[in-house]
Design a protein around this motif. Structure first.
Motif: not given
Length: 366
Positions: A36-41, A90-94
């Protein structure tokens, strides 16, 4: 002009409100998290885990305040195996946070000693149903901020519109999002460990039993516009012996109605303030009723004698010089505080009798 090819809103995210949690110490979740960290999400990673751990240490032992060495001014990404990672699609935030128990301990630490540990636990473990999120939103968020009710149900069919932005705590980017979904997002951005169930089609005679009993709730916050459903909700509250509270904006003031059906199943609807002739008129209203008929019934549901002069006059202007019943932001936030207080009183076993009560900002100027 070339037609826009992009959709106005990403449909898959329109109703999404549940964050995804990852435990980096579990290999499968660790691998998914790295992917996930390496994705465009993801467009943003918020990692203050070290700060949170430091603050928790000081909460647990205040004698260390001023004694611990400062953290580096610029922190690198924390160890992935520690704590939990929360992804808000919905915020594309981790976000990197403490484990649930530690997070809740830190987040509610400023409630002490105003709320005791026993009260906090009772408040946290209670189940609440919120029907109607236009008014219910500030009350629900007040409860969430105070660490109350890990388990909440939200019901509302209405999307956010521009005219709501004089009182609903949201912005232009949230327009057209269902208010129950939006409220759930706001709550879970405060506490990702909550269990929230959203009824995005609102309450109906067909789903009301499920809303209140699967599983059974400990408190109902009733803030719907539909007058027949408001009466039905009270019938069900009586049947299932669940306390019900409702707060009404009264210009800048608020009226709070407390109905303890958990204590007294013979309690009159709205403690007798709702007259039988009004109940009969509501139950007999048909689809051909005019806007004026419906608005005046809404006024009489509360009782016009309890309303400020300006609000009484406003009811007569709806459909003429006014598009809807006016509401103010200070009343909205005051309603949230009142709902939060009354909910906590009931759910922690403190004194909170049935009745109608008023909180009046207008008294300040007198």
């Amino acid at each position: 002009m070339e037609k826009a090819k992009a959709k106005l809103r990403i449909t898959s995210l329109e109703t999404e409100y549940k964050p995804r949690l990852y435990n980096g110490s579990i290999q499968e979740e660790h691998d998914a998290l790295v992917a996930l960290m390496n994705s465009e999400a993801i467009i943003s990673i918020v990692d203050t885990y070290a700060d949170q751990a430091r603050e928790l240490e000081l909460v647990r032992d205040s004698s260390k305040i001023g004694q611990l060495p400062p953290l580096p001014s610029r922190q690198e990404l924390g160890e992935i195996e520690k704590g939990m990672w929360v992804y808000y699609p919905w915020k594309k935030t981790l976000v990197h946070v403490l484990n649930e128990n530690e997070y809740e301990e830190l987040r509610t630490s400023r409630n002490k000693n105003l709320i005791t540990k026993d009260e906090q636990d009772k408040f946290r473990n209670a189940r609440i149903a919120v029907a109607g999120l236009n008014v219910g939103n500030p009350g629900a968020l007040c409860i969430v901020l105070e660490g109350g009710s890990k388990n909440i149900k939200f019901a509302d069919f209405d999307p956010l519109s521009v005219s709501n932005l004089n009182r609903f705590r949201a912005g232009l980017c949230e327009l057209e999002i269902n208010k129950a979904t939006l409220s759930a997002r706001q709550a879970l951005e405060i506490d990702p460990y909550m269990n929230i169930e959203v009824y995005e089609k609102g309450i109906t005679p067909e789903n009301i039993n499920n809303f209140l009993t699967d599983p059974k709730v400990d408190l109902i916050i009733e803030e719907m516009d539909n007058l027949k459903l408001k009466i039905l909700m009270r019938d069900k509250a009586r049947e299932f012996r669940v306390p019900l509270i409702m707060v009404t904006g009264n210009s800048e003031n608020v009226i709070i109605d407390v109905e303890r059906y958990d204590i007294d199943t013979d309690l009159l609807v709205l403690n007798g303030y709702l007259k039988q002739e009004v109940i009969d008129s509501i139950n007999n209203i048909n689809k051909d009723a005019t806007l004026t008929d419906r608005v005046l019934l809404a006024r009489d549901f509360i009782g016009k004698d309890f309303l400020t002069q300006r609000l009484q006059q406003s009811f007569l202007e709806v459909g003429k010089s006014l598009a809807s019943i006016p509401q103010l932001s200070e009343s909205s936030f005051l309603r949230g505080a009142v709902l939060g207080y009354v909910a906590r009183q009931i759910l922690t076993g403190e004194q909170m009798p049935s009745g109608r009560f008023s909180v009046n900002l207008s008294d300040i100027a007198k």
